[in-house]
Design an enzyme around this catalytic site. Structure first.
Site, mmCIF file in Angstrom:
data_model
loop_
_atom_site.group_PDB
_atom_site.id
_atom_site.type_symbol
_atom_site.label_atom_id
_atom_site.label_comp_id
_atom_site.label_asym_id
_atom_site.label_seq_id
_atom_site.Cartn_x
_atom_site.Cartn_y
_atom_site.Cartn_z
ATOM 1 C CE LYS A 127 25.641 37.414 47.893
ATOM 2 N NZ LYS A 127 26.214 38.557 48.634
ATOM 3 C CG ASP A 177 24.008 40.909 50.125
ATOM 4 O OD1 ASP A 177 23.299 41.943 50.042
ATOM 5 O OD2 ASP A 177 25.157 40.829 49.654
ATOM 6 C CD GLU A 225 26.161 43.221 52.665
ATOM 7 O OE1 GLU A 225 26.945 43.310 53.627
ATOM 8 O OE2 GLU A 225 26.435 42.624 51.624
ATOM 9 C CG ASP A 268 27.864 45.489 49.688
ATOM 10 O OD1 ASP A 268 28.716 46.201 49.140
ATOM 11 O OD2 ASP A 268 27.809 44.255 49.479
ATOM 12 C CE LYS A 301 30.821 43.174 47.274
ATOM 13 N NZ LYS A 301 29.601 43.415 48.049
HETATM 14 MG MG MG Z 1 26.445 42.594 49.611
#
Ligand code: MG
Length: 368
Positions: free
Chosen positions: A165, A193, A218, A241, A265
């Site tokens: 992240k 991400d 991402e 995402d 997701k």
């Molecule tokens: Mg993500």
């Protein structure tokens, strides 16, 4: 077969370590999970779960799921749960949008349909690969040192895929990407991400500064318009995402060439039924996939694993197992677990794992 009763349970799932997104902008410590038990007149019971990533990650939150089920339940009771498309249409008619509220009932219906057919959900969906899926870690950290520390913790548990992240500070993000790349091992899958954390300008600065590394980012910016605006101005592969919510989003991303990867997701997109269509759009356009629950227990992880198993091995990069980040286990160790950094598809009919009902407490609502 008819749905006769829907029982709704609420469980707090504490995270083992506080979790940061967007360089500390968003902090998460506990997830609000909704578990749904769907009973039928045939004596088959299915379970579903909807666990958003806290209240601030995307427009989805635990209380919203329970409110949505309250609205949709009268329209779903009496339907045949094996007819997942009929259940989907009934939910869409009763409550337009609000896709994340629909995934628990969709999941429970697939669980029932699989049990009735004597097949794991992935096989009922057309055929599940038995190739174990690598689990992507979720490296929520802020500094170079913390990033190394968290990654190492996952490596020791066998992980070969990592979602690191980043986002929020251009210089620090470049430093963290370069540092991770310097310690990256052969065969390791690493995705950076951003979780929407960059402006268009920030995205271009980091992506261009890391161009020699050929790494994947991402959700670099807030919206699909932002991602479209920077497309063609950088060379990095992009995964979408948070802004892949509807089938129309998937069609736009594919048509306009906005991403090389879909991060699907299941809770966010409304469950397996809707996600399977996104899978097909992706495959038709040469787009690969990461498949995840948004969060939650081993039940949510298992649902994601079933969809991942219906994707050709070469096109499915990794899954995610939120269970490894939690301090409690509602299924007493049953169901797919981390084995050397991979999840193995369960062979039992249906979902393949149910919770220990005593661990859930009394239902917060029952519809019959
Ligand atoms: Mg993500």
């Amino acid at each position: 077969m008819k749905i006769t009763r829907i029982s709704v349970f609420q469980v707090d799932l504490p995270l083992e370590h506080p979790y940061w997104l967007s360089a500390g902008r968003l902090k998460f410590e506990v997830l609000d999970a909704t578990l749904v038990k769907v009973e039928t007149d045939a004596g088959i019971t299915g379970w579903g779960e909807g666990t958003p990533w806290g209240h601030t990650y995307v427009p989805a939150h635990g209380p919203g799921i329970r409110a949505g089920i309250q609205t949709m339940a009268p329209f779903v009771l009496g339907l045949d749960p094996r007819c997942v498309l009929e259940v989907e249409r009934a939910m869409d008619l009763a409550l337009p949008g609000h896709l994340y509220t629909k995934s628990p009932i969709d999941m429970a219906c697939w669980d029932i349909a699989g049990q009735a057919a004597g097949l794991p959900i992935a096989d009922l969906m057309g055929g599940g690969s038995r190739t174990p899926r690598p689990i992507a870690s979720s490296v929520g950290a802020k500094t170079v040192e913390e990033t190394r520390e968290v990654m190492e913790r996952y490596r020791q548990r066998g992980y070969v895929a990592h979602s690191v992240k980043i986002g929020g500070d251009v210089a620090r993000d470049i430093a963290r990407v370069r540092d991770v790349e310097s310690i990256r091992r052969d065969g390791e899958i690493v995705l950076y991400d951003v979780n929407r954390g960059w402006t268009r300008q920030q995205a271009l600065r980091v992506m261009r500064a890391c161009e020699d590394l050929n790494v994947m980012f991402e959700q670099p910016c807030e919206t699909l318009d932002d991602i479209a605006a920077i497309s063609g101005k950088h060379a990095a592969p992009v995964s979408v995402d948070e802004t892949l919510v509807t089938l129309q989003d998937a069609a736009r991303i594919a048509r306009d060439g906005l991403a090389e990867i879909f991060g699907i997701k299941l809770n966010r997109v409304g469950g397996l039924t809707k996600a399977a269509r996104m899978r097909d759009i992706a495959l038709a356009h040469g787009i690969d996939m990461f498949v995840m629950a948004t969060g939650g227990s081993v039940l949510a992880d298992t649902e994601a694993l079933h969809l991942a198993a219906t994707i050709p091995d070469a096109n499915c990069h990794a899954v995610w197992a939120c269970q490894d980040m939690l301090t409690i286990d509602i299924a007493g160790g049953r169901g797919p677990r981390n084995i050397d950094g991979h999840l193995h598809l369960p062979e039992a009919p249906g979902l393949g794992v149910h919770p220990e009902e005593e661990a859930l407490g009394d239902p917060v609502a029952v519809y019959s």
